[in-house]
Write a protein that holds these residues in place. Structure first.
Motif, mmCIF file in Angstrom:
data_model
loop_
_atom_site.group_PDB
_atom_site.id
_atom_site.type_symbol
_atom_site.label_atom_id
_atom_site.label_comp_id
_atom_site.label_asym_id
_atom_site.label_seq_id
_atom_site.Cartn_x
_atom_site.Cartn_y
_atom_site.Cartn_z
ATOM 1 N N ASP A 194 -7.499 4.764 -7.522
ATOM 2 C CA ASP A 194 -7.454 5.621 -6.160
ATOM 3 C C ASP A 194 -7.546 6.466 -5.998
ATOM 4 O OD1 ASP A 194 -5.425 2.724 -3.896
ATOM 5 O OD2 ASP A 194 -7.873 2.755 -4.753
ATOM 6 N N THR A 253 0.345 -0.261 -15.066
ATOM 7 C CA THR A 253 -0.490 -0.277 -13.268
ATOM 8 C C THR A 253 -1.616 0.466 -12.428
ATOM 9 O OG1 THR A 253 1.613 1.221 -11.974
ATOM 10 C CG2 THR A 253 1.736 -1.634 -13.035
ATOM 11 N N ARG A 254 -1.595 1.578 -12.999
ATOM 12 C CA ARG A 254 -2.101 2.584 -12.102
ATOM 13 C C ARG A 254 -2.095 2.767 -11.153
ATOM 14 N NH1 ARG A 254 -5.299 4.005 -16.491
ATOM 15 N NH2 ARG A 254 -6.570 2.070 -17.201
ATOM 16 N N ASP A 255 -0.285 2.637 -10.741
ATOM 17 C CA ASP A 255 0.583 3.577 -9.875
ATOM 18 C C ASP A 255 0.981 4.798 -10.417
ATOM 19 O OD1 ASP A 255 -0.609 1.289 -8.099
ATOM 20 O OD2 ASP A 255 1.762 0.222 -7.728
ATOM 21 N N GLU A 304 2.170 6.852 -14.821
ATOM 22 C CA GLU A 304 2.088 6.368 -14.456
ATOM 23 C C GLU A 304 2.835 5.049 -15.006
ATOM 24 O OE1 GLU A 304 -1.678 2.499 -15.575
ATOM 25 O OE2 GLU A 304 -1.940 4.405 -16.119
ATOM 26 N N SER A 313 3.366 7.062 -10.057
ATOM 27 C CA SER A 313 5.375 7.107 -9.318
ATOM 28 C C SER A 313 6.520 8.235 -10.851
ATOM 29 C CB SER A 313 5.882 6.337 -9.517
ATOM 30 O OG SER A 313 7.224 6.453 -8.653
ATOM 31 N N GLU A 336 1.073 -1.575 -0.063
ATOM 32 C CA GLU A 336 0.076 -0.364 0.128
ATOM 33 C C GLU A 336 0.992 1.180 -0.279
ATOM 34 O OE1 GLU A 336 -2.427 -0.706 3.598
ATOM 35 O OE2 GLU A 336 -0.828 0.208 4.393
ATOM 36 N N PRO A 337 0.598 2.399 -0.586
ATOM 37 C CA PRO A 337 1.507 3.249 -0.389
ATOM 38 C C PRO A 337 0.871 4.378 1.118
ATOM 39 C CG PRO A 337 -0.827 3.273 -1.897
ATOM 40 C CD PRO A 337 -0.575 2.431 -1.082
ATOM 41 N N LEU A 354 3.413 -6.661 -7.730
ATOM 42 C CA LEU A 354 2.398 -6.692 -7.780
ATOM 43 C C LEU A 354 1.943 -7.847 -8.391
ATOM 44 C CD1 LEU A 354 0.702 -4.407 -10.712
ATOM 45 C CD2 LEU A 354 3.197 -4.554 -10.224
ATOM 46 N N TYR A 363 8.407 -3.196 -2.958
ATOM 47 C CA TYR A 363 7.044 -3.475 -4.349
ATOM 48 C C TYR A 363 6.916 -4.362 -5.168
ATOM 49 C CZ TYR A 363 4.965 -1.090 -7.930
ATOM 50 O OH TYR A 363 4.128 -1.403 -9.801
ATOM 51 N N ILE A 374 5.288 5.174 -4.156
ATOM 52 C CA ILE A 374 3.758 5.449 -5.230
ATOM 53 C C ILE A 374 3.465 6.377 -4.231
ATOM 54 C CG2 ILE A 374 1.715 3.823 -6.159
ATOM 55 C CD1 ILE A 374 4.979 3.126 -6.693
ATOM 56 N N ARG A 395 -2.599 6.069 -7.024
ATOM 57 C CA ARG A 395 -3.196 5.109 -7.851
ATOM 58 C C ARG A 395 -4.096 5.722 -8.809
ATOM 59 N NH1 ARG A 395 -2.751 -0.255 -8.732
ATOM 60 N NH2 ARG A 395 -4.544 -0.348 -9.716
#
Length: 434
Positions: free
Chosen positions: A329, A300-302, A282, A304, A213-214, A237, A235, A323, A326
């Motif tokens: 998110d 990933t939708r993350d 992303e 950074s 989680e961030p 996924l 990190y 991160i 998202r």
């Protein structure tokens, strides 16, 4: 031991580029020949594996999304026969089908090696005892850390998440030296320790490897102060591997991505176009060595940033910044993008509240309203109206200055916000219910 795999972790840029290109070409052939989804995607894009001549050609290859994995549920994205798949995991999505990932025997060997790299960054050696409070089962975190620990030869305590009193008992009795779990659960454990009168700083703990989680540098500082440890971010996924895609080293200046196994890109979330190093966007990953579920340009939708200058630790692979959230998110409140980590940074700056909070979004008519529920620390809890009003005002003003939007502040008593033994639930979006 400074490195787990010094040769690969410190290879020159020229060596790494040549290795990545060779593996990318091989990957494209394997996908085209073995995965119908990718053959169709390549053909629709007008690309053939033979068209890949340089790393610049990566940008012409099609993206892969979580929805693509769900559309091919359960095993349609696998590139090897099922008799070669020795393990499957699945994501913990809350809507739609889960995303299923598979591993060959060689995939598991590589995964263990990469987690061993990450744990070595935290100082893990054969003499350490790792208390693994990540969840076991379909979630990749528990077993990923488990086999990485065994690969080093350290002692693993597969305690999984939950049962905080038992966690603390084991931590004391077994003399745990490294803790692995989500950062929010690490805070929860520290809180439970305080209530039980346990001073975590007196224990042999030396490091924590926290992820899934961030989280912010302010939370890192708090965890390091509470535990008396070095706290590092890991990190990963499920769709790309699991934990071990990258990790911070002791320098704590970004997460090293293990580029001999992954190509990392940053793209504009809206256009999908690559953005220059140093710009936020992303994260997109291509797996170079996975056999069962190789994946190309996975979105990933993350959010950074990539940095490529060499780290002071001597590792040469690219680093990503923490991160910050998202894209799925992200809240859009009256036209402003809001990530929970931004709110968390504000709260932790104050020191008068706990890092336990929820963002509650509602809609009155056509207007979205943001309410921040935040716990007061036990030492600051008070029934003095003037004190509470002043704290609310300062928090509201700070959030306005940082995010550019106004938010209602609701100060709540200690232990009011629900605790999580996994990923913390930060957002309650009531707009979806109306």
């Amino acid at each position: 031991m400074k490195y787990w795999d010094q040769k690969n972790e410190t290879m020159s840029g020229e060596e790494l580029a040549a290795l990545q290109l060779e593996r990318l070409k091989n990957l494209a052939v394997r996908l085209y020949e073995n995965v119908p989804f990718y053959k169709q995607s390549f053909d629709q894009t007008g690309i053939k594996p033979a068209d890949i001549k340089s790393m610049e050609d990566l940008k012409y290859l099609p993206f892969t999304t979580k929805q693509d994995l769900r559309d091919n549920y359960p095993f349609g994205m696998f590139a090897v026969p099922m008799q070669d798949v020795v393990r499957v995991h699945a994501s913990s999505g809350t809507t739609g089908k889960p995303t299923v990932v598979g591993y060959t025997k060689n995939d598991l060997t590589i995964w263990a090696d990469l987690v061993a790299r990450a744990l070595t960054m935290a100082g893990a050696t054969r003499t350490d005892l790792v208390q693994n409070a990540y969840g076991y089962g379909f979630f990749t975190g528990g077993l990923g850390v488990h086999y990485g620990t065994e690969r080093i030869g350290a002692t693993i305590v597969p305690i999984s998440g939950g049962n905080s009193s038992r966690q603390l008992m084991i931590m004391q009795d077994f003399k745990t030296t490294i803790l692995t779990c989500t950062p929010s659960y690490a805070l929860h454990l520290a809180e439970a320790a305080c209530e039980a009168g346990i001073d975590l700083k007196t224990l042999p703990l030396k490091a924590g490897v926290f992820g899934a989680e961030p989280w912010t540098n302010q939370m890192r500082n708090q965890l390091e102060e509470l535990y008396g440890i070095m706290a590092l971010d890991i990190y990963g996924l499920s769709e790309v591997l699991g934990p071990g895609v990258g990790c911070e080293c002791a320098v704590k200046d970004g997460l090293h991505i293990f580029e001999d196994h992954f190509i990392v890109e940053i793209v504009d979330p809206e256009t999908g176009k690559q953005v220059p190093d140093g710009e936020r966007g992303e994260l997109v990953f291509t797996t170079l060595t996975k056999e069962a579920l190789p994946i190309i340009r996975y979105r990933t939708r993350d959010i950074s940033v990539i940095r490529r200058e060499q780290c002071a630790c001597g590792r040469t692979h690219a680093r990503i910044e923490r991160i910050t959230g998202r894209t799925d998110d992200m809240l859009i409140i009256r036209g402003v993008n809001v990530f929970p980590s931004q709110i968390e940074s504000v709260l932790l700056e104050f020191g008068e509240t706990e890092p336990h909070y929820q963002l509650v979004v509602d809609r009155k008519g056509s207007l979205d309203n943001l309410e921040v529920w935040v716990e007061l620390s036990s030492s600051m809890f008070s029934d003095r109206v003037r004190f509470l009003e002043d704290l609310e005002h300062r928090l509201r003003h700070k959030i306005l200055s940082v995010l550019g939007i106004s938010a209602r502040i609701k100060l709540v008593e200690p232990h009011t916000i629900p605790r999580s033994e996994g990923k913390a639930k930060r957002i309650v979006d009531r707009r979806e219910l109306s």
